[in-house]
Design an enzyme around this catalytic site. Structure first.
Site, short mmCIF file in Angstrom:
data_model
loop_
_atom_site.label_atom_id
_atom_site.label_comp_id
_atom_site.label_asym_id
_atom_site.label_seq_id
_atom_site.Cartn_x
_atom_site.Cartn_y
_atom_site.Cartn_z
N SER A 1 0.98 -0.85 0.09
CA SER A 1 0.17 -0.23 -0.53
C SER A 1 0.73 1.28 0.46
O SER A 1 1.41 0.93 -1.06
CB SER A 1 -0.86 0.06 1.15
OG SER A 1 -1.96 0.78 0.85
N HIS B 1 -7.86 -6.13 0.41
CA HIS B 1 -6.82 -4.68 1.41
C HIS B 1 -4.90 -5.51 1.31
O HIS B 1 -4.37 -5.30 0.84
CB HIS B 1 -7.67 -3.91 1.21
CG HIS B 1 -6.23 -2.89 0.78
ND1 HIS B 1 -5.60 -2.48 0.06
CD2 HIS B 1 -5.26 -2.11 1.85
CE1 HIS B 1 -4.51 -1.34 0.08
NE2 HIS B 1 -4.21 -0.99 1.13
#
Length: 263
Positions: A100, A233
Site C-alpha cells: 500500500s 486489501h
C-alpha cells in the site's frame, strides 16, 4: 569506528529491523509497511523466509518505539532517508517489497537506487495502484471515527479490529500523518525503472482491482508480473504462506523466469 559511521549505524538500526538472522550473503528483502503500519507487520515474513532470505523491515518514525518522533509527512523524504541508510558497500541482491503506502515509498527508493547506479534486484508493489494514477478520495482530514471506519473497511476480514482504546489513541496520530503523506504525494514523471517489477493485489481489494495493479507495468523496461491472491486489501495476512513462497522463489530464482515487458 568514526562518530559519523557510528551515528549512521545507530540510525540504521532505528529504521531497519532484522527479526531473524540470515545466512551470510543471503539476498535481502526490504519490507516497507502500509499507512499506520510498523516493522512488526513483517515478522511472519522473517519467520517463513529466514535464514535463506535476509528479511529487513522498516520502522517509520512516529509509531511504537519511535512514537516520540514526528511522523514524516512526505513519502519522498522517507525514501531519501532509507536511501541514505542503505549500505552502498553491501553487494547482496536487494528486493524491495512495499505494501500500500509502502509500495510508493519503495518505488521512489528504487528510483534513487537506480540513479545512483545501484538498482534493486526486484520491486514488488503490493495493494497499490500504479504510482502515476490518481489516488482517489482523501481521508486524512476526517474525524477519528470516520478515519477508523475507512481503515476497518480496508482491513475487511483479513485483519482483526483494534478494540483497545489506548492502542487506538496511540496509533491514530501516525495513521493520520501517513494518510496525509500518501494523499499529498505528487508523482513526478521520469524514466522507467530497469529492474523487474511484480504487482501483487487481492482479488477483492476495494481500492486496487487487478486492472489498476497491472498499471505498474508502465513503471519498468524490465520484466513485469501481475500476481493475484484471494482476499482484500490485506490479503497477505491470511495468505502469507503463499506470498512468502512466491517471494522465496523470486529471490532465490528457483521459479520460472518472468515474461519480459516491452519498453
Amino acid at each position: 569506528m568514526t562518530t559519523t559511521t557510528a551515528t549512521i549505524t545507530a540510525e540504521r538500526h532505528l529504521w531497519i529491523r532484522q527479526f531473524r538472522p540470515a545466512h551470510p550473503g543471503a539476498p535481502r528483502l526490504l519490507c516497507l509497511p502500509h499507512a499506520g503500519g510498523s516493522a512488526g507487520f513483517y515478522l511472519p515474513f522473517a519467520q517463513e523466509l529466514a535464514p535463506e532470505v535476509n528479511v529487513l523491515a522498516v520502522q517509520y518514525p512516529g509509531r511504537q518505539d519511535r512514537r516520540a518522533e514526528p511522523a514524516s509527512l512526505s513519502l519522498t523524504e522517507l525514501a531519501e532517508a532509507l536511501f541514505r541508510l542503505l549500505d552502498p558497500e553491501d553487494q547482496t541482491p536487494l528486493t524491495l517489497f512495499g505494501h500500500s503506502m509502502g509500495a510508493v515509498v519503495s518505488f521512489e527508493l528504487a528510483r534513487l537506487l537506480e540513479a545512483a547506479g545501484r538498482p534493486p534486484a526486484h520491486l514488488v508493489a503490493s495493494a497499490r495502484r500504479g504510482p502515476h494514477l490518481p489516488l482517489g478520495p482523501s481521508f486524512h482530514h476526517l474525524g477519528d471515527a470516520a478515519l477508523l471506519a475507512e481503515v476497518s473497511r480496508l482491513n475487511g476480514t483479513d485483519v482483526p479490529p483494534l478494540e483497545d482504546e489506548d492502542i487506538l489513541r496511540m496509533a491514530l496520530p501516525a495513521l493520520r500523518a501517513d494518510f496525509r503523506a500518501v494523499e499529498s504525494h505528487v508523482h513526478t514523471p521520469g524514466p522507467p525503472l530497469t529492474c523487474p517489477v511484480t504487482a501483487m493485489t487481492g482479488t477483492t481489494d476495494p481500492r486496487v482491482p487487478p486492472q489498476d495493479a497491472e498499471t505498474w507495468s508502465t513503471t519498468t523496461r524490465g520484466p513485469f508480473t501481475l500476481s493475484l491472491h484471494p482476499g482484500g486489501h490485506f490479503y497477505l495476512v491470511p495468505r502469507h504462506p503463499e506470498v512468502t513462497t512466491e517471494l522465496r522463489s523470486l529471490l532465490t530464482q528457483t521459479g520460472p523466469e518472468p515474461t519480459p515487458h516491452p519498453a
